[in-house]
Design an enzyme around this catalytic site. Sequence first.
Site, PDB file in Angstrom:
ATOM      1  N   ASP A  51       0.801  -1.239   0.000  1.00  0.00           N
ATOM      2  CA  ASP A  51       0.000   0.000   0.000  1.00  0.00           C
ATOM      3  C   ASP A  51       0.829   1.282   0.000  1.00  0.00           C
ATOM      4  OD1 ASP A  51       0.676   0.682   2.698  1.00  0.00           O
ATOM      5  OD2 ASP A  51      -1.149  -0.172   3.507  1.00  0.00           O
ATOM      6  N   CYS A  85     -22.731  -2.583   6.832  1.00  0.00           N
ATOM      7  CA  CYS A  85     -21.651  -1.589   6.894  1.00  0.00           C
ATOM      8  C   CYS A  85     -22.166  -0.190   6.552  1.00  0.00           C
ATOM      9  CB  CYS A  85     -20.504  -1.989   5.972  1.00  0.00           C
ATOM     10  SG  CYS A  85     -20.967  -2.230   4.238  1.00  0.00           S
ATOM     11  N   CYS A 120     -15.129  10.089   6.029  1.00  0.00           N
ATOM     12  CA  CYS A 120     -14.658   8.860   6.661  1.00  0.00           C
ATOM     13  C   CYS A 120     -13.806   9.151   7.901  1.00  0.00           C
ATOM     14  CB  CYS A 120     -13.846   8.047   5.646  1.00  0.00           C
ATOM     15  SG  CYS A 120     -13.183   6.503   6.314  1.00  0.00           S
TER      16      CYS A 120
END
Length: 310
Positions: free
Chosen positions: A133, A193, A213
Amino acid sequence: MVTRIITNDIVIQKAKAVGFDLVGFAKADVLEKESELLKEWLDKNYQAGMDYMKKNFEKRKYVKQILPNAKSIISLGLNYYTPNDYSDDNSKGKVSRYAWGKDYHLMIWAMLDELEEELIKIDPEFESISYVDTGPVMDKAWAVRAGIGWLGKHTNVINREMGSWFFIVNIITNYEFEYSERIPDYCGICTSCIDACPTSAIVQEYAVDANKCISYLTIENKGEISEEFVGKFDGWLFGCDICQDVCPWNQKFSVETLIKDFHPQNKELNLAEVDEMTEIDFKERFRVSPIKRAKLSGLKRNATFLKKNN
């Protein structure tokens, strides 16, 4: 065509020997559909302040821009789940599970070095470039293509045997393999979710608006946190796991990691201690922790914001 001295079974054996839990193989094709979706996501400014997501778009789309003779992607998963709960003490801030222990980059880089060295010993012609990542690679897209899971509606990759608590690693290589079958999407009609996100960050199935977020707002975000989110952070100081915690696949199939360095060291932080923390304290305590990414200024900002929630 590269002679296949290294087989799928050899890679799987060597990857699991160094500690990886999941292994899959995908052909190094152009990510046409995935890059179109990425462009749509960027056009909506869902990346918030993460402008690096706009860079190296062609490399994200086609890995041959990274390794010209790329033939395959080996996608790996490393489980980090530990079954611990948080306290109800609002004088403390919660830390996302992935950051409870040692920084996963440090461990995975060492594991990758060992794995790639082993494969080169078997065949010196083996070439690879790997990412954890940290590069211009669409990690989740390759994990899905390599069959180690499907993309959940919360945009995390879910595996049927262990849920979504795993780190994704991708190795771009000049080798050809037998490619894995993709796993179907088993989310079905479930919207747990989406329903549970306190800031409504999952704006539609398979799309998260980073501007809303909690993970972005407490880690990557360099500015202040908007007052519109007061009372909606549910005690999260660094990151957020709500969308994963409520996922039925995680509730049923999570498996405890065998890696002790992922076990809780910084599960919750006392907000008053964060307020009083010096730069020296911060650097020493979080020297090998993912929490250092937020920097002391970000952690203090988050602690101050959480007090408004109380």
